[in-house]
Design a protein around this motif. Structure first.
Motif, PDB file in Angstrom:
ATOM      1  N   THR B 174      -4.282   7.721  -2.217  1.00 40.37           N
ATOM      2  CA  THR B 174      -4.962   6.746  -3.076  1.00 40.37           C
ATOM      3  C   THR B 174      -4.390   6.790  -4.489  1.00 40.37           C
ATOM      4  O   THR B 174      -4.121   5.751  -5.100  1.00 40.37           O
ATOM      5  CB  THR B 174      -6.476   7.054  -3.123  1.00 40.37           C
ATOM      6  OG1 THR B 174      -6.918   7.296  -1.797  1.00 40.37           O
ATOM      7  CG2 THR B 174      -7.246   5.928  -3.742  1.00 40.37           C
ATOM      8  N   GLN B 176      -1.474   7.796  -5.435  1.00 36.86           N
ATOM      9  CA  GLN B 176      -0.110   7.255  -5.461  1.00 36.86           C
ATOM     10  C   GLN B 176      -0.142   5.736  -5.511  1.00 36.86           C
ATOM     11  O   GLN B 176       0.603   5.110  -6.276  1.00 36.86           O
ATOM     12  CB  GLN B 176       0.661   7.746  -4.228  1.00 36.86           C
ATOM     13  CG  GLN B 176       1.016   9.222  -4.308  1.00 36.86           C
ATOM     14  CD  GLN B 176       1.288   9.836  -2.940  1.00 36.86           C
ATOM     15  OE1 GLN B 176       1.076   9.201  -1.906  1.00 36.86           O
ATOM     16  NE2 GLN B 176       1.749  11.086  -2.941  1.00 36.86           N
ATOM     17  N   GLU B 177      -1.031   5.121  -4.700  1.00 32.24           N
ATOM     18  CA  GLU B 177      -1.127   3.652  -4.707  1.00 32.24           C
ATOM     19  C   GLU B 177      -1.609   3.142  -6.065  1.00 32.24           C
ATOM     20  O   GLU B 177      -1.105   2.151  -6.581  1.00 32.24           O
ATOM     21  CB  GLU B 177      -2.063   3.184  -3.597  1.00 32.24           C
ATOM     22  CG  GLU B 177      -1.427   3.382  -2.227  1.00 32.24           C
ATOM     23  CD  GLU B 177      -2.315   2.912  -1.083  1.00 32.24           C
ATOM     24  OE1 GLU B 177      -1.760   2.556  -0.028  1.00 32.24           O
ATOM     25  OE2 GLU B 177      -3.550   2.904  -1.236  1.00 32.24           O
ATOM     26  N   GLU B 178      -2.579   3.872  -6.649  1.00 33.46           N
ATOM     27  CA  GLU B 178      -3.072   3.462  -7.966  1.00 33.46           C
ATOM     28  C   GLU B 178      -1.988   3.583  -9.021  1.00 33.46           C
ATOM     29  O   GLU B 178      -1.871   2.750  -9.922  1.00 33.46           O
ATOM     30  CB  GLU B 178      -4.283   4.310  -8.369  1.00 33.46           C
ATOM     31  CG  GLU B 178      -5.529   3.911  -7.609  1.00 33.46           C
ATOM     32  CD  GLU B 178      -6.715   4.796  -7.952  1.00 33.46           C
ATOM     33  OE1 GLU B 178      -6.650   5.529  -8.959  1.00 33.46           O
ATOM     34  OE2 GLU B 178      -7.693   4.756  -7.203  1.00 33.46           O
ATOM     35  N   THR B 180       1.281   3.304  -8.594  1.00 38.79           N
ATOM     36  CA  THR B 180       2.255   2.196  -8.501  1.00 38.79           C
ATOM     37  C   THR B 180       1.652   0.921  -9.088  1.00 38.79           C
ATOM     38  O   THR B 180       2.342   0.172  -9.769  1.00 38.79           O
ATOM     39  CB  THR B 180       2.680   1.883  -7.044  1.00 38.79           C
ATOM     40  OG1 THR B 180       1.522   1.655  -6.268  1.00 38.79           O
ATOM     41  CG2 THR B 180       3.526   2.964  -6.456  1.00 38.79           C
ATOM     42  N   ARG B 181       0.361   0.716  -8.837  1.00 33.58           N
ATOM     43  CA  ARG B 181      -0.295  -0.477  -9.398  1.00 33.58           C
ATOM     44  C   ARG B 181      -0.260  -0.436 -10.930  1.00 33.58           C
ATOM     45  O   ARG B 181       0.134  -1.414 -11.582  1.00 33.58           O
ATOM     46  CB  ARG B 181      -1.751  -0.544  -8.907  1.00 33.58           C
ATOM     47  CG  ARG B 181      -2.563  -1.670  -9.515  1.00 33.58           C
ATOM     48  CD  ARG B 181      -3.982  -1.717  -8.961  1.00 33.58           C
ATOM     49  NE  ARG B 181      -4.753  -0.495  -9.146  1.00 33.58           N
ATOM     50  CZ  ARG B 181      -5.327  -0.140 -10.300  1.00 33.58           C
ATOM     51  NH1 ARG B 181      -5.196  -0.902 -11.362  1.00 33.58           N
ATOM     52  NH2 ARG B 181      -6.019   0.965 -10.386  1.00 33.58           N
ATOM     53  N   ARG B 225       7.933  -4.352  -4.075  1.00 33.61           N
ATOM     54  CA  ARG B 225       6.627  -4.027  -4.625  1.00 33.61           C
ATOM     55  C   ARG B 225       5.749  -5.262  -4.548  1.00 33.61           C
ATOM     56  O   ARG B 225       6.280  -6.375  -4.516  1.00 33.61           O
ATOM     57  CB  ARG B 225       6.769  -3.568  -6.081  1.00 33.61           C
ATOM     58  CG  ARG B 225       7.481  -2.244  -6.214  1.00 33.61           C
ATOM     59  CD  ARG B 225       7.644  -1.879  -7.665  1.00 33.61           C
ATOM     60  NE  ARG B 225       8.449  -0.682  -7.845  1.00 33.61           N
ATOM     61  CZ  ARG B 225       7.962   0.571  -7.857  1.00 33.61           C
ATOM     62  NH1 ARG B 225       6.674   0.785  -7.689  1.00 33.61           N
ATOM     63  NH2 ARG B 225       8.751   1.601  -8.041  1.00 33.61           N
ATOM     64  N   ARG B 227       3.739  -1.744  -3.523  1.00 34.36           N
ATOM     65  CA  ARG B 227       3.862  -0.857  -2.370  1.00 34.36           C
ATOM     66  C   ARG B 227       2.495  -0.305  -1.973  1.00 34.36           C
ATOM     67  O   ARG B 227       1.689   0.015  -2.838  1.00 34.36           O
ATOM     68  CB  ARG B 227       4.793   0.306  -2.716  1.00 34.36           C
ATOM     69  CG  ARG B 227       6.224  -0.151  -3.003  1.00 34.36           C
ATOM     70  CD  ARG B 227       7.088   1.009  -3.416  1.00 34.36           C
ATOM     71  NE  ARG B 227       8.408   0.545  -3.835  1.00 34.36           N
ATOM     72  CZ  ARG B 227       9.305   1.336  -4.421  1.00 34.36           C
ATOM     73  NH1 ARG B 227       9.025   2.619  -4.650  1.00 34.36           N
ATOM     74  NH2 ARG B 227      10.484   0.867  -4.767  1.00 34.36           N
ATOM     75  N   SER B 228       2.278  -0.226  -0.662  1.00 37.92           N
ATOM     76  CA  SER B 228       1.042   0.410  -0.198  1.00 37.92           C
ATOM     77  C   SER B 228       1.372   1.216   1.055  1.00 37.92           C
ATOM     78  O   SER B 228       2.313   0.889   1.787  1.00 37.92           O
ATOM     79  CB  SER B 228      -0.022  -0.641   0.124  1.00 37.92           C
ATOM     80  OG  SER B 228       0.316  -1.294   1.331  1.00 37.92           O
ATOM     81  N   TRP B 229       0.627   2.268   1.280  1.00 41.49           N
ATOM     82  CA  TRP B 229       0.894   3.131   2.433  1.00 41.49           C
ATOM     83  C   TRP B 229       0.678   2.389   3.751  1.00 41.49           C
ATOM     84  O   TRP B 229       1.382   2.635   4.716  1.00 41.49           O
ATOM     85  CB  TRP B 229       0.031   4.395   2.372  1.00 41.49           C
ATOM     86  CG  TRP B 229       0.591   5.421   1.425  1.00 41.49           C
ATOM     87  CD1 TRP B 229       0.046   5.836   0.259  1.00 41.49           C
ATOM     88  CD2 TRP B 229       1.820   6.139   1.584  1.00 41.49           C
ATOM     89  NE1 TRP B 229       0.845   6.765  -0.346  1.00 41.49           N
ATOM     90  CE2 TRP B 229       1.940   6.977   0.450  1.00 41.49           C
ATOM     91  CE3 TRP B 229       2.823   6.158   2.539  1.00 41.49           C
ATOM     92  CZ2 TRP B 229       3.032   7.834   0.257  1.00 41.49           C
ATOM     93  CZ3 TRP B 229       3.910   7.016   2.349  1.00 41.49           C
ATOM     94  CH2 TRP B 229       4.006   7.828   1.225  1.00 41.49           C
TER      95      TRP B 229
END
Lengths: 268, 252
Positions: B174, B176-178, B180-181, B225, B227-229
């Motif tokens: 979570t 990591q996704e945040e 990148t956002r 991008r 990007r999401s898992w």
């Protein structure tokens, strides 16, 4: 079983309503044991008075105004001595904690003088200053100072280095780091030092009053010995215990709860 | 945001117990463009944290230079924001006070700081926790505070030292996704140190593989991008790049 349970339930509800009750409850068996030993008459009454006589004596001491006056004297001495001791000890502890050279130079000396505890100073102080307030104040200030210095140094020196790094990377100057990071981090240790210092100071005060005394709880107890009234001695002992309980649970514990425990630095 | 360059950066130190000189970092040169996200991976002891500590100014540089926007770095400074593995939040400050610590040090007033706190806590999804103390938060929430605390000070470069290594696997994904956002929204220049190959490939524009204090190879990550898992975990390109980096790390 159910009867015991309902009694227990009643106690729990009452204790929740009056927290003082849960502080007093552990003393009930102690007082009962005391009363029982007195009732057995193993010792003559003049050597070991019962709870009821002690209660009567404390009431009469209160009523005559002796107990409040002496208690006030002792408290003022402790407060003044402790305030002076802290005012000296905290800055000194911060300085020694921050400065490696000052630490190397003073640490052995601090440990040396810490060992010459409070009343070990009394003989020489009586020679120097006589039986008076100076001697008593010196003893209290001295006793309060050491635990506060040693714990402040410990708190400053055990600061987490990455917190200092974080503050530096956020643009904090040396002075700001001291006040925003180092000192708050040392606060739980400083409070522990204060708690120990006040505890030792309180005992040192009573000892000083016994030897130097012109008034105060220590004097009351020692004077009662001269008059042979054991019940007054016991009153003095009980007052000491109650007073410390009040200082600890009404002043020191709330400070700890609001700082170190709240911040997760001290585990309860 | 500015660019960052390392010129022949070296770190040697004397080990008094072994009686030898150790070369922790040797002649590392690296250019990170403004707004680029570079991940540095390598096995334990390859010198990646030492490099970050030299960039941050926490440890002295033995040789070479670190330049931020063309200016040489001397000691720690607010131009380089740092996110720590151990979070390094101030336990006696609330979440909002932690986030606005940098602005406070710059002399930003109270009203302005309240606005900054509001903005960055919203960015991290932490608006509800503004008045809590760090020890009342989970590890994942604490590190969210750590990230926005660094960002709220508007650094030229963001340095992240294995920031997600001490949170559980689900929370890590979570975070990591945040990240990148947030990176896509704000485009900070980032150096991200990690030993987790998938994490490096997932986050970065470019992955630098270190070996024994040297740059072994640089791998460009041109995955689209955002990007999401959910999408990348079965993605062929992602798997290919991850495998490539993993082989490099294992050979290092």
């Amino acid at each position: 079983m159910t009867y015991a349970q309902s009694l227990w339930g009643m106690y729990v509800r009452w204790a929740a309503a009056w927290p003082a009750l849960s502080a007093f409850a552990p003393f009930v068996p102690l007082i009962a044991l005391w009363g029982f030993v007195v009732w057995l008459e193993l010792f003559p009454r003049v050597f070991l008075p019962g709870p009821f006589e002690v209660l009567q004596t404390s009431w009469s001491l209160l009523y005559k105004g002796i107990l409040p006056a002496y208690l006030g004297d002792s408290m003022v001495r402790l407060a003044v001595g402790a305030a002076a001791g802290m005012a000296l000890a905290i800055p000194l502890g911060i300085f020694i904690g921050l400065n490696q050279r000052a630490h190397d130079a003073t640490w052995p000396v601090l440990l040396f003088f810490q060992a010459i505890g409070d009343i070990a100073w009394l003989p020489i102080l009586l020679v120097w200053f006589g039986f008076g307030l100076t001697t008593m104040t010196f003893v209290i200030v001295y006793t309060v100072m050491f635990p506060v210095i040693l714990n402040t140094v410990l708190g400053i020196r055990s600061a987490r280095p990455e917190l200092e790094r974080a503050a530096q990377s956020l643009g904090a100057s040396r002075t700001r780091i001291l006040f925003e990071v180092t000192l708050p981090g040392a606060l739980p240790n400083i409070i522990t030092g204060l708690r120990n210092g006040l505890g030792y100071g309180w005992r040192a005060l009573i000892a000083a009053e016994i030897i130097v005394g012109t008034s105060g709880i220590g004097f009351l107890m020692f004077d009662a010995r001269r008059a042979g009234s054991v019940d007054e001695i016991v009153v003095g002992m009980i007052v000491l215990g109650i007073l410390w309980y009040i200082v600890d649970s009404w002043i020191l514990a709330p400070i700890e709860r609001a700082t170190g425990e709240r911040w997760g630095l001290v585990t309860t | 945001m500015k660019n960052l360059s390392l010129e022949n950066l070296s770190k040697t130190y004397f080990d008094p117990y072994a009686g030898t000189t150790v070369n922790a970092v040797q002649d590392v040169s690296l250019n990170v463009a403004a707004g680029e996200f570079v991940a540095v991976v390598g096995p334990s002891g390859c010198g990646k944290t030492t490099i970050l500590n030299m960039i941050a100014g926490f440890v002295p540089i033995s040789g070479g230079r670190v330049l931020v926007g063309g200016k040489e770095v001397k000691g720690p400074g607010p131009d380089r924001g740092v996110v720590f593995q151990s979070f390094a939040l101030f336990p006696w400050k609330t979440v909002a006070e932690n986030v606005t610590f940098g602005p406070k040090m710059r002399g930003v007033g109270k009203a302005e700081r309240a606005k900054i706190a509001e903005e960055y806590l919203a960015l991290a999804g932490l608006s509800h926790a503004a008045d809590r103390y760090p020890n009342e938060l989970s590890g994942g929430m604490q590190q969210r505070v750590g990230v926005v605390r660094a960002l709220a000070n508007n650094p030229d470069v963001l340095l992240m030292d294995e920031p997600f290594a001490s949170v559980d696997a689900q929370t890590r994904m979570t975070l990591q996704e945040e990240l990148t956002r947030i990176w896509e929204e704000r485009r900070p220049t980032v150096i991200f140190i990690t030993h987790d190959v998938a994490e490096a490939v997932f986050l970065a524009n470019r992955v630098v593989v270190l070996s024994k204090g040297n740059v072994l190879e640089e791998v460009d990550i041109d995955l689209p991008r955002p990007r999401s898992w959910d999408r990348l975990v079965e993605d062929g390109d992602f798997k290919g790049l991850s495998n490539k980096v993993l082989q490099l790390v294992r050979s290092a």
